[in-house]
Scaffold this active site. Structure first.
Site, mmCIF file in Angstrom:
data_model
loop_
_atom_site.group_PDB
_atom_site.id
_atom_site.type_symbol
_atom_site.label_atom_id
_atom_site.label_comp_id
_atom_site.label_asym_id
_atom_site.label_seq_id
_atom_site.Cartn_x
_atom_site.Cartn_y
_atom_site.Cartn_z
ATOM 1 N N HIS A 238 55.500 17.529 102.198
ATOM 2 C CA HIS A 238 54.307 18.365 102.019
ATOM 3 C C HIS A 238 53.036 17.566 102.270
ATOM 4 O O HIS A 238 52.106 18.047 102.930
ATOM 5 C CB HIS A 238 54.291 18.950 100.611
ATOM 6 C CG HIS A 238 53.076 19.772 100.306
ATOM 7 N ND1 HIS A 238 52.867 21.022 100.841
ATOM 8 C CD2 HIS A 238 51.983 19.505 99.550
ATOM 9 C CE1 HIS A 238 51.710 21.502 100.418
ATOM 10 N NE2 HIS A 238 51.157 20.587 99.636
ATOM 11 N N GLU A 242 50.431 18.330 105.419
ATOM 12 C CA GLU A 242 49.016 18.687 105.250
ATOM 13 C C GLU A 242 48.118 17.712 106.005
ATOM 14 O O GLU A 242 47.132 18.123 106.634
ATOM 15 C CB GLU A 242 48.653 18.701 103.761
ATOM 16 C CG GLU A 242 49.275 19.846 102.976
ATOM 17 C CD GLU A 242 48.775 21.205 103.442
ATOM 18 O OE1 GLU A 242 47.592 21.313 103.818
ATOM 19 O OE2 GLU A 242 49.578 22.160 103.450
ATOM 20 N N LYS A 245 48.633 18.496 109.757
ATOM 21 C CA LYS A 245 48.129 19.834 110.085
ATOM 22 C C LYS A 245 46.614 19.831 110.230
ATOM 23 O O LYS A 245 46.064 20.391 111.191
ATOM 24 C CB LYS A 245 48.537 20.830 108.989
ATOM 25 C CG LYS A 245 48.085 22.273 109.257
ATOM 26 C CD LYS A 245 48.325 23.158 108.046
ATOM 27 C CE LYS A 245 47.368 22.817 106.917
ATOM 28 N NZ LYS A 245 47.485 23.743 105.765
ATOM 29 N N ASN A 246 45.930 19.186 109.288
ATOM 30 C CA ASN A 246 44.469 19.127 109.349
ATOM 31 C C ASN A 246 43.992 18.317 110.556
ATOM 32 O O ASN A 246 42.999 18.662 111.206
ATOM 33 C CB ASN A 246 43.911 18.524 108.060
ATOM 34 C CG ASN A 246 44.139 19.420 106.859
ATOM 35 O OD1 ASN A 246 44.294 20.635 107.002
ATOM 36 N ND2 ASN A 246 44.181 18.839 105.671
#
Length: 286
Positions: A238, A242, A245-246
């Site tokens: 996770h 994140e 992804k950002n």
């Protein structure tokens, strides 16, 4: 329907109990302790674990209830934040109403209860996000959320606490599994390859980027694929997801109208003497 102040919606005795528990200090539990303890999930250890959680979880929940009740800028009054607060109150009440755990029969009933509590809180993050979006709308152009560090600090504390609570519950429940996967102690994998987990998270993040933009920058991983350490793979996945992804969104939007192809993002996994560092490096502007 959720009401603004707890004093209006719960009994005085429950409110006093929440305040008393919120003044207690929570007990830290290390990953090593959970591994050492969970390596022998016999009846006595499971009973001890349940007795500990019976006392510890109300303290952690009470702290969050009090904080959710006293947020700045009107965030506490948002309907979705009130919904989250009431989930925490209901879970606190269920735990405090559960009798003292004295034998394995009590322990199994308690395990069922905390598993139900864990499921009750499955959508806390999404629900809180709606409340934050409402606050953003209220602030409008006058003041952006980035100018409110106290909100960011609250969210950091809140989500870290949530991870801790879910880890304690999930670990206890997982120790009841009749056939645990090889190399696992509850939720903890004793030999996690951060490079492998990072690559899986990158693949998922790139797929999400492609669904949104129709394409995605490349991501290169640097690190020793043979290096392993004890950790919870889903948590690591996770975090890397994140991070990547950002980064993907930022690079994709930066080069969206450019004549140049998107340069790759680099993810570096470095193992130290006492820790593991994972960092992403975005390309510089050209």
């Amino acid at each position: 329907m959720a009401m603004y102040k707890l004093a209006v919606s719960v009994s005085r005795s429950l409110l006093d109990d929440i305040h008393r528990c919120s003044l207690k200090k929570q007990t830290g539990v290390s990953l090593k302790h959970m591994m050492d303890f969970g390596s022998y999930p016999n009846e006595n250890n499971l009973l001890y674990s349940a007795q500990f959680l019976h006392k510890e979880l109300p303290v952690r929940l009470a702290l969050r209830v009090i904080e959710l009740e006293n947020l700045p800028h009107g965030l506490s009054s948002k309907a979705d934040v009130l919904k989250v607060r009431d989930w925490y109150v209901d879970s606190f009440k269920d735990l405090r109403n559960f009798p003292e755990i004295q034998d394995s029969k009590d322990e199994l009933r308690f395990t069922e209860l905390i598993n139900e509590i864990k499921m009750r809180h499955n959508y806390v993050m999404q629900t809180m996000a709606v409340g934050i979006q409402e606050l953003k709308k209220d602030l409008g152009r006058k003041q952006g959320l980035n100018e409110l560090p106290e909100i960011h600090q609250f969210l950091d504390r809140f989500y870290m606490s949530r991870i801790g609570i879910r880890m304690l519950i999930g670990q206890h429940v997982a120790l009841h599994a009749p056939n645990p996967p090889p190399g696992y102690v509850g939720l903890i994998c004793t030999k996690v390859s951060p490079v492998t987990v990072a690559q899986n998270a990158i693949d998922d993040a790139r797929s999400a980027c492609m669904r949104t933009y129709g394409t995605s920058p490349d991501v290169h991983v640097y690190g020793d694929p043979n290096f392993t350490f004890a950790y919870v793979p889903t948590h690591l996945h996770h975090m890397v997801f994140e991070l990547v992804k950002n980064s993907l969104r930022a690079v994709q939007e930066r080069y969206m109208d450019s004549d140049h192809d998107c340069p790759p993002i680099r993810v570096v996994v470095a193992d130290g003497l006492e820790d593991v560092t994972i960092k992403g490096r975005m390309p510089t502007c050209t």
